[in-house]
Design a protein around this motif. Structure first.
Motif, short mmCIF file in Angstrom:
data_model
loop_
_atom_site.label_atom_id
_atom_site.label_comp_id
_atom_site.label_asym_id
_atom_site.label_seq_id
_atom_site.Cartn_x
_atom_site.Cartn_y
_atom_site.Cartn_z
N LEU A 1 0.77 17.65 21.56
CA LEU A 1 1.97 17.90 20.96
C LEU A 1 1.44 18.97 19.03
O LEU A 1 2.21 18.26 18.27
N PRO A 2 1.45 19.59 19.44
CA PRO A 2 0.91 21.11 18.69
C PRO A 2 2.90 21.42 17.80
O PRO A 2 2.46 20.88 16.76
N ASP A 3 4.04 21.14 18.23
CA ASP A 3 5.16 20.75 17.43
C ASP A 3 5.19 19.59 16.64
O ASP A 3 5.41 19.26 15.26
N LEU A 4 4.82 18.42 17.40
CA LEU A 4 4.94 16.83 16.81
C LEU A 4 3.47 17.74 15.40
O LEU A 4 3.75 16.94 13.61
N MET A 5 2.59 18.51 14.56
CA MET A 5 1.43 18.33 14.40
C MET A 5 2.04 19.04 13.37
O MET A 5 2.06 18.78 12.12
N ASP A 6 2.91 20.51 14.08
CA ASP A 6 3.27 21.46 12.96
C ASP A 6 4.31 20.73 11.94
O ASP A 6 3.88 21.18 11.03
N TRP A 7 5.17 19.65 12.64
CA TRP A 7 6.16 18.97 12.02
C TRP A 7 5.81 18.64 11.01
O TRP A 7 6.21 18.22 9.56
N ILE A 8 4.63 17.73 10.82
CA ILE A 8 3.89 16.64 9.65
C ILE A 8 3.93 17.58 8.59
O ILE A 8 3.72 17.04 7.78
N ILE A 9 2.77 18.32 9.13
CA ILE A 9 2.33 19.36 8.06
C ILE A 9 3.36 20.03 7.08
O ILE A 9 3.53 20.05 6.27
N SER A 10 4.71 20.63 7.72
CA SER A 10 5.60 20.98 7.39
C SER A 10 6.48 20.16 5.96
O SER A 10 7.25 20.43 5.14
N LYS A 11 6.77 18.60 6.86
CA LYS A 11 7.64 17.36 6.32
C LYS A 11 7.26 16.65 5.45
O LYS A 11 7.55 16.47 4.14
N MET A 12 6.10 16.22 5.28
CA MET A 12 5.02 15.99 4.79
C MET A 12 4.33 15.69 4.06
O MET A 12 4.10 15.47 2.83
N LEU A 13 3.82 17.33 3.88
CA LEU A 13 3.04 17.75 3.19
C LEU A 13 3.91 18.88 2.20
O LEU A 13 3.02 19.72 2.45
N THR A 14 4.67 17.84 1.21
CA THR A 14 4.81 18.32 0.96
C THR A 14 5.38 17.79 -0.85
O THR A 14 4.34 16.67 -1.09
N ARG A 15 5.11 18.88 -1.84
CA ARG A 15 5.27 18.42 -3.52
C ARG A 15 3.68 17.40 -3.73
O ARG A 15 3.89 16.18 -3.85
N GLU A 16 2.81 18.50 -3.45
CA GLU A 16 1.39 18.13 -3.06
C GLU A 16 0.85 16.40 -2.71
O GLU A 16 0.09 15.67 -2.88
N ARG A 17 1.73 16.59 -1.63
CA ARG A 17 1.18 15.90 -0.79
C ARG A 17 -0.13 15.95 0.56
O ARG A 17 -0.03 17.02 0.57
N ASN A 18 -1.45 14.95 0.31
CA ASN A 18 -2.62 14.85 0.76
C ASN A 18 -2.37 13.97 2.22
O ASN A 18 -1.79 13.02 2.60
N LEU A 19 -2.73 14.43 3.57
CA LEU A 19 -3.55 13.84 4.38
C LEU A 19 -4.57 12.73 4.40
O LEU A 19 -5.62 12.42 3.52
N VAL A 20 -4.54 11.36 4.80
CA VAL A 20 -5.58 10.28 4.42
C VAL A 20 -5.87 9.85 5.47
O VAL A 20 -5.85 10.26 6.52
N ILE A 21 -7.74 10.11 5.06
CA ILE A 21 -8.52 9.83 6.82
C ILE A 21 -8.59 8.42 7.16
O ILE A 21 -8.76 7.83 5.95
N TYR A 22 -8.13 8.64 7.81
CA TYR A 22 -7.99 6.84 7.90
C TYR A 22 -9.44 5.97 8.22
O TYR A 22 -10.40 6.20 9.12
N PRO A 23 -9.68 4.52 7.88
CA PRO A 23 -10.83 4.57 7.66
C PRO A 23 -11.70 3.87 8.92
O PRO A 23 -12.63 4.02 9.10
N SER A 24 -10.93 4.14 10.49
CA SER A 24 -11.45 3.30 11.29
C SER A 24 -12.95 5.15 11.90
O SER A 24 -13.48 4.46 12.69
N TRP A 25 -11.44 5.90 11.21
CA TRP A 25 -12.63 7.15 11.39
C TRP A 25 -14.02 7.43 10.86
O TRP A 25 -15.40 7.31 11.37
N ILE A 26 -13.51 6.70 9.61
CA ILE A 26 -15.44 7.19 8.53
C ILE A 26 -15.96 5.86 8.98
O ILE A 26 -17.64 6.47 8.70
N ASP A 27 -15.17 4.55 9.57
CA ASP A 27 -16.25 3.18 9.85
C ASP A 27 -17.68 4.00 11.13
O ASP A 27 -18.59 2.96 10.68
N GLN A 28 -16.63 5.13 11.77
CA GLN A 28 -17.72 5.12 13.07
C GLN A 28 -19.49 5.95 12.76
O GLN A 28 -19.17 6.76 11.77
#
Length: 132
Positions: free
Chosen positions: A105-132
């Motif tokens: 779903l590349p269009d979904l990922m593009d939408w997330i980047i375009s719509k959610m990462l506005t006004r100085e917002r950043n993605l959070v890395i989910y802890p389960s990935w960090i714990d591996q």
């Protein structure tokens, strides 16, 4: 908590979301309902917000159904012993099946980047990935 910020291009972030959806997405179960989620934070790593993500498709019976339902159920079953839990909600890492769906779903990922990462917002890395 250790906070780091990594600056990447839009293209590299899009590729990382597609290649490693388990880094960013998780399942949130609350009140008998479960949803695919992603979190954002401000530029200081504070003000963490959880966003529910869904994709609906029309079934043969002319009803709307989430394209993520099967993957959400798999994730809950697979991650039952791993869950992070509070008294009112539970979090689970996403299953390989759901990762496979998200990678298509590349269009979904593009939408997330375009719509959610506005006004100085950043993605959070989910802890389960960090714990591996």
């Amino acid at each position: 908590m250790i906070r780091i910020g990594i600056e990447v291009s839009r293209r590299k972030l899009l590729n990382d979301l597609l290649d490693n959806p388990g880094r960013y997405f998780f399942i949130l179960s609350e009140g008998g309902r479960a949803a695919l989620c992603i979190q954002t934070c401000d530029s200081q790593g504070d003000d963490v917000r959880t966003h529910m993500i869904d994709g609906l498709a029309l079934t043969e019976e002319k009803e709307l159904r989430s394209i993520f339902d099967d993957g959400i159920n798999d994730s809950i079953l697979a991650g039952y012993e791993w869950k992070r839990q509070t008294s009112w909600q539970k979090e689970y890492p996403i299953s390989p099946r759901l990762e496979h769906t998200l990678r298509r779903l590349p269009d979904l990922m593009d939408w997330i980047i375009s719509k959610m990462l506005t006004r100085e917002r950043n993605l959070v890395i989910y802890p389960s990935w960090i714990d591996q």
